[in-house]
Enzyme design. Sequence first.
Site, PDB file in Angstrom:
ATOM      1  N   SER A 173      41.082  42.878  42.838  1.00  0.00           N
ATOM      2  CA  SER A 173      40.092  42.364  41.884  1.00  0.00           C
ATOM      3  C   SER A 173      40.698  42.396  40.484  1.00  0.00           C
ATOM      4  O   SER A 173      41.749  41.797  40.260  1.00  0.00           O
ATOM      5  CB  SER A 173      38.798  43.198  41.969  1.00  0.00           C
ATOM      6  OG  SER A 173      37.790  42.643  41.146  1.00  0.00           O
ATOM      7  N   THR A 174      40.097  43.104  39.554  1.00  0.00           N
ATOM      8  CA  THR A 174      40.554  43.096  38.167  1.00  0.00           C
ATOM      9  C   THR A 174      41.994  43.572  38.052  1.00  0.00           C
ATOM     10  O   THR A 174      42.358  44.632  38.538  1.00  0.00           O
ATOM     11  CB  THR A 174      39.646  44.010  37.314  1.00  0.00           C
ATOM     12  OG1 THR A 174      38.289  43.686  37.574  1.00  0.00           O
ATOM     13  CG2 THR A 174      39.953  43.825  35.839  1.00  0.00           C
ATOM     14  N   HIS A 199      38.921  38.687  43.900  1.00  0.00           N
ATOM     15  CA  HIS A 199      37.620  38.387  43.300  1.00  0.00           C
ATOM     16  C   HIS A 199      37.799  37.393  42.162  1.00  0.00           C
ATOM     17  O   HIS A 199      38.475  37.678  41.172  1.00  0.00           O
ATOM     18  CB  HIS A 199      36.958  39.660  42.756  1.00  0.00           C
ATOM     19  CG  HIS A 199      36.567  40.636  43.827  1.00  0.00           C
ATOM     20  ND1 HIS A 199      36.396  41.977  43.573  1.00  0.00           N
ATOM     21  CD2 HIS A 199      36.308  40.460  45.140  1.00  0.00           C
ATOM     22  CE1 HIS A 199      36.050  42.585  44.694  1.00  0.00           C
ATOM     23  NE2 HIS A 199      35.992  41.689  45.660  1.00  0.00           N
ATOM     24  N   MET A 292      37.947  46.915  39.968  1.00  0.00           N
ATOM     25  CA  MET A 292      36.752  47.709  39.721  1.00  0.00           C
ATOM     26  C   MET A 292      35.935  47.826  40.998  1.00  0.00           C
ATOM     27  O   MET A 292      35.966  46.962  41.854  1.00  0.00           O
ATOM     28  CB  MET A 292      35.889  47.061  38.634  1.00  0.00           C
ATOM     29  CG  MET A 292      36.519  47.024  37.254  1.00  0.00           C
ATOM     30  SD  MET A 292      35.378  46.347  36.010  1.00  0.00           S
ATOM     31  CE  MET A 292      35.427  44.598  36.392  1.00  0.00           C
ATOM     32  N   ASP A 295      34.659  47.534  46.663  1.00  0.00           N
ATOM     33  CA  ASP A 295      34.777  46.523  47.705  1.00  0.00           C
ATOM     34  C   ASP A 295      36.121  46.674  48.424  1.00  0.00           C
ATOM     35  O   ASP A 295      37.163  46.778  47.783  1.00  0.00           O
ATOM     36  CB  ASP A 295      34.658  45.118  47.111  1.00  0.00           C
ATOM     37  CG  ASP A 295      34.622  44.035  48.179  1.00  0.00           C
ATOM     38  OD1 ASP A 295      34.094  44.298  49.276  1.00  0.00           O
ATOM     39  OD2 ASP A 295      35.105  42.923  47.905  1.00  0.00           O
TER      40      ASP A 295
END
Length: 350
Positions: A173-174, A199, A292, A295
């Site tokens: 993600s991030t 993401h 973050m 997930d």
Amino acid sequence: MKRIRVGLVDDSAIVRQVVAELLSRAADVELIFTAADPIFAMGKMQDQWPDVLVLDIEMPRMDGLTFLRKIMAERPTPVVICSSLTAHGARVTMDALAAGAFAIITKPKLGVREFLQDASSELLGAVRAAAAANIACLHREIARPVAPAAAAPRKVLTAPYKPAGKIVAIGTSTGGTLALERILREMPAECPALLIVQHMPEKFTAAFAERLDSICAPQIREAQDGDRVQPGLALIAPGARHMQLIRVASGYAVSVADGPPVNRHKPSVDVLFRSVARELSANALGIIMTGMGDDGARGLREMFDAGAHTIAQDEASCVVYGMPKEAVRLGGVAEQIPLDQIASRILELA
């Protein structure tokens, strides 16, 4: 309590007004300036430098991408991009992520006020995470020299279809766009079959896959329902769709479909990892990287329990040590290694 100092640069008066209102409601955030373009912002930043910058892309006098590159070269600072949800906006935003932007908040062309009010928790979450991020990791990646061999992409698979051996599932993600770029640049054309969830909003994943395909040796594309899984091919889950591994007559393919968000995300890493655990058991490799939230942590544990080898990116090399940390806490990680060792470990294991 130390408040997060935020600077806002956007040529829309409505965006500046609404974002200022949203940030003023948070006790831990202080908006120290707003500016209609980067030229005005530079003058204000000489007096007080922000902890986080919220930045539009398309602006007069100097565009946001040029400003971002200037900041990352002179004084690396977490930047949250506020970009239009359009095909053009997606391509430019991919360039911004490659230049070191921390996160993306998309905004529509119409109904901006209502959208920003609805997305206030997402914006505040991004600002808080950016303030706590390991920005040095982002800076290292954008400053890292690229080997000349990485610039020789191979676009065509060696055969129409070749059954996959061990399949690699990656979730991030991030901070993940640069991390994935590093891994994929180090993959040979005949790399193991790769399934990736990053993401990212709808329309942005296609631009992301297109960019990676232009600079990496394997074929890389946004997944479509029914795509076969095979060596030399990396499939990236499309924004606003879940991707799962499925068994077909002569091997494996992906199912790409709509559905409710899982862990607040669509695509969800957990959805991919659980399908891989179900279909492959030990004949898989699971990797969870910077991001973050949590997930993918439960899905990775399911892969681990099914006999797959599992890897988490270590804390020191993560921009945000959230998803890997939760996976470690749940006991689903066989080993933690730094980003610069993940590609070679994939090739060794798969």
